[in-house]
Design a protein around this motif. Structure first.
Motif, mmCIF file in Angstrom:
data_model
loop_
_atom_site.group_PDB
_atom_site.id
_atom_site.type_symbol
_atom_site.label_atom_id
_atom_site.label_comp_id
_atom_site.label_asym_id
_atom_site.label_seq_id
_atom_site.Cartn_x
_atom_site.Cartn_y
_atom_site.Cartn_z
ATOM 1 N N SER A 91 0.834 -1.193 0.000
ATOM 2 C CA SER A 91 0.000 0.000 0.000
ATOM 3 C C SER A 91 0.874 1.249 0.000
ATOM 4 C CB SER A 91 -0.918 -0.001 1.225
ATOM 5 O OG SER A 91 -1.796 1.100 1.196
ATOM 6 N N THR A 92 0.607 2.174 -0.925
ATOM 7 C CA THR A 92 1.359 3.422 -0.992
ATOM 8 C C THR A 92 0.722 4.472 -0.081
ATOM 9 O OG1 THR A 92 0.039 4.334 -2.798
ATOM 10 C CG2 THR A 92 1.890 2.898 -3.400
ATOM 11 N N ILE A 93 1.421 5.588 0.099
ATOM 12 C CA ILE A 93 0.877 6.697 0.877
ATOM 13 C C ILE A 93 -0.411 7.210 0.232
ATOM 14 C CG2 ILE A 93 1.295 9.122 1.492
ATOM 15 C CD1 ILE A 93 4.233 8.338 1.975
ATOM 16 N N THR A 94 -0.432 7.269 -1.100
ATOM 17 C CA THR A 94 -1.620 7.765 -1.797
ATOM 18 C C THR A 94 -2.787 6.797 -1.660
ATOM 19 O OG1 THR A 94 -0.025 8.622 -3.421
ATOM 20 C CG2 THR A 94 -2.349 8.914 -3.903
ATOM 21 N N LEU A 95 -2.513 5.508 -1.706
ATOM 22 C CA LEU A 95 -3.577 4.514 -1.479
ATOM 23 C C LEU A 95 -4.126 4.630 -0.061
ATOM 24 C CD1 LEU A 95 -2.062 1.365 -3.244
ATOM 25 C CD2 LEU A 95 -4.207 2.493 -3.857
ATOM 26 N N GLN A 96 -3.244 4.821 0.913
ATOM 27 C CA GLN A 96 -3.688 4.992 2.294
ATOM 28 C C GLN A 96 -4.515 6.258 2.445
ATOM 29 O OE1 GLN A 96 -0.571 4.394 5.307
ATOM 30 N NE2 GLN A 96 0.607 3.259 3.785
ATOM 31 N N LEU A 97 -4.109 7.315 1.736
ATOM 32 C CA LEU A 97 -4.880 8.559 1.767
ATOM 33 C C LEU A 97 -6.287 8.333 1.229
ATOM 34 C CD1 LEU A 97 -5.212 11.619 2.087
ATOM 35 C CD2 LEU A 97 -4.143 11.895 -0.159
ATOM 36 N N ALA A 98 -6.400 7.595 0.126
ATOM 37 C CA ALA A 98 -7.721 7.294 -0.444
ATOM 38 C C ALA A 98 -8.589 6.556 0.573
ATOM 39 C CB ALA A 98 -7.558 6.462 -1.721
ATOM 40 N N LYS A 99 -7.984 5.614 1.288
ATOM 41 C CA LYS A 99 -8.740 4.877 2.313
ATOM 42 C C LYS A 99 -9.135 5.792 3.466
ATOM 43 C CE LYS A 99 -6.731 2.026 5.208
ATOM 44 N NZ LYS A 99 -6.053 0.860 5.814
ATOM 45 N N ASN A 100 -8.217 6.668 3.901
ATOM 46 C CA ASN A 100 -8.504 7.583 4.998
ATOM 47 C C ASN A 100 -9.644 8.541 4.646
ATOM 48 O OD1 ASN A 100 -6.418 6.441 6.464
ATOM 49 N ND2 ASN A 100 -4.939 8.035 5.951
ATOM 50 N N VAL A 130 -12.384 -5.563 -4.009
ATOM 51 C CA VAL A 130 -13.118 -4.409 -4.526
ATOM 52 C C VAL A 130 -12.589 -3.114 -3.926
ATOM 53 C CG1 VAL A 130 -15.376 -3.286 -4.664
ATOM 54 C CG2 VAL A 130 -15.190 -5.759 -4.969
ATOM 55 N N ASN A 131 -12.378 -3.104 -2.607
ATOM 56 C CA ASN A 131 -11.899 -1.884 -1.953
ATOM 57 C C ASN A 131 -10.510 -1.495 -2.439
ATOM 58 O OD1 ASN A 131 -14.012 -0.991 -0.133
ATOM 59 N ND2 ASN A 131 -13.667 -2.872 1.016
ATOM 60 N N LYS A 132 -9.629 -2.478 -2.607
ATOM 61 C CA LYS A 132 -8.280 -2.189 -3.091
ATOM 62 C C LYS A 132 -8.311 -1.597 -4.498
ATOM 63 C CE LYS A 132 -5.167 -3.521 0.050
ATOM 64 N NZ LYS A 132 -4.042 -2.660 0.509
ATOM 65 N N LEU A 133 -9.144 -2.167 -5.377
ATOM 66 C CA LEU A 133 -9.233 -1.658 -6.737
ATOM 67 C C LEU A 133 -9.870 -0.274 -6.772
ATOM 68 C CD1 LEU A 133 -10.246 -4.876 -8.721
ATOM 69 C CD2 LEU A 133 -8.031 -3.720 -8.693
ATOM 70 N N ARG A 134 -10.880 -0.057 -5.947
ATOM 71 C CA ARG A 134 -11.489 1.277 -5.844
ATOM 72 C C ARG A 134 -10.446 2.293 -5.387
ATOM 73 N NH1 ARG A 134 -16.839 2.445 -5.099
ATOM 74 N NH2 ARG A 134 -16.315 3.703 -3.275
ATOM 75 N N GLU A 135 -9.672 1.930 -4.371
ATOM 76 C CA GLU A 135 -8.651 2.837 -3.848
ATOM 77 C C GLU A 135 -7.568 3.118 -4.876
ATOM 78 O OE1 GLU A 135 -7.456 0.770 -0.329
ATOM 79 O OE2 GLU A 135 -9.377 1.123 0.660
ATOM 80 N N SER A 136 -7.237 2.118 -5.704
ATOM 81 C CA SER A 136 -6.219 2.337 -6.733
ATOM 82 C C SER A 136 -6.691 3.353 -7.770
ATOM 83 C CB SER A 136 -5.848 1.013 -7.407
ATOM 84 O OG SER A 136 -6.903 0.532 -8.219
ATOM 85 N N ILE A 137 -7.974 3.315 -8.104
ATOM 86 C CA ILE A 137 -8.535 4.275 -9.054
ATOM 87 C C ILE A 137 -8.512 5.680 -8.461
ATOM 88 C CG2 ILE A 137 -10.620 4.953 -10.323
ATOM 89 C CD1 ILE A 137 -11.336 1.933 -10.408
#
Length: 235
Positions: free
Chosen positions: A119-128, A142-149
């Protein structure tokens, strides 16, 4: 036949994956924030009670958060985060493909849990920013792919400095504390720009498990985690 049938199976799997990804991208699993929505993000903050000498005497909040600017982030704090959470932060576009391959081969195929989560900082930001939804057995995928987008869209809109600032302003700490400024004041009674190297490494270290590494509740455990962060920075 030793080439034909495996090729057919691989082709079908790829078609299924891209079809699945397209369904997520199209919003069939829930709306994904547009670039316009991402460009106008707003986070709830604590209301500060200030006396006539401009001293803080109290707060009212649902989420204890005080936002700060990039200039208020010490270099040691940024270095600690990048070294520990995302060593190639300045090189990728939100998704670190090298880390994902490492996770696939080591974590999934070899069952090596020490390889990390990719998980990158940007992916973590999307989750936050947007949290995660429950999709049953497919939740993590699904959540991982959503966060990647979302992460890729964030990288197209914001600079790396802006992403770091948003991350530090949204990341959760212990005791219903959100953002580095509130955490800095709560645990060290000082502003973020006043943090020294050890304190910066301590707060970054808590991000792995903010309750387990709470420096107030578990000082020895927190110190050991801080030392891991310092070792990563040296490395």
């Amino acid at each position: 036949k030793y080439i034909k049938y495996p090729s057919i199976v691989l082709g079908v799997l790829l078609l299924l994956f891209f079809g699945f990804y397209a369904s997520i991208y199209a919003g069939l699993w829930g709306k994904i924030p547009s670039k316009n929505e991402l460009a106008t993000l707003k986070q709830s903050q604590a209301s500060l009670v200030i006396d006539n000498n401009e001293n803080l005497i109290g707060k009212y909040y649902i989420y204890d958060r005080e936002s700060i600017a990039f200039k208020d982030l010490p270099k040691s704090l940024i270095n600690a985060l990048v070294a520990t959470e995302d060593a190639r932060f300045y090189e990728h576009d939100g998704v670190d493909n090298r880390s994902l391959l490492r996770v696939f081969f080591k974590t999934i195929l070899l069952a090596d849990k020490s390889s990390g989560g990719g998980s990158t900082i940007t992916l973590q930001l999307a989750k936050n920013l947007f949290g995660r939804n429950d999709y049953g057995y497919l939740s993590i995928v699904v959540n991982k792919l959503r966060e990647s987008i979302v992460a890729k869209r964030i990288e197209e809109i914001y600079s790396k400095h802006e992403i770091l600032t948003m991350y530090f302003n949204t990341v959760p700490f212990s005791d219903n504390t959100y953002g580095i400024e509130s955490a800095s004041q709560k645990f060290f009674n000082k502003h973020t720009f006043q943090l020294n190297l050890s304190e910066a490494a301590t707060l970054v270290g808590t991000l792995k498990a903010n309750h387990s590494y709470n420096p107030r509740l578990f000082p020895e455990r927190s110190q050991l985690r801080r030392d891991v962060v310092l070792q990563q920075m040296e490395k």
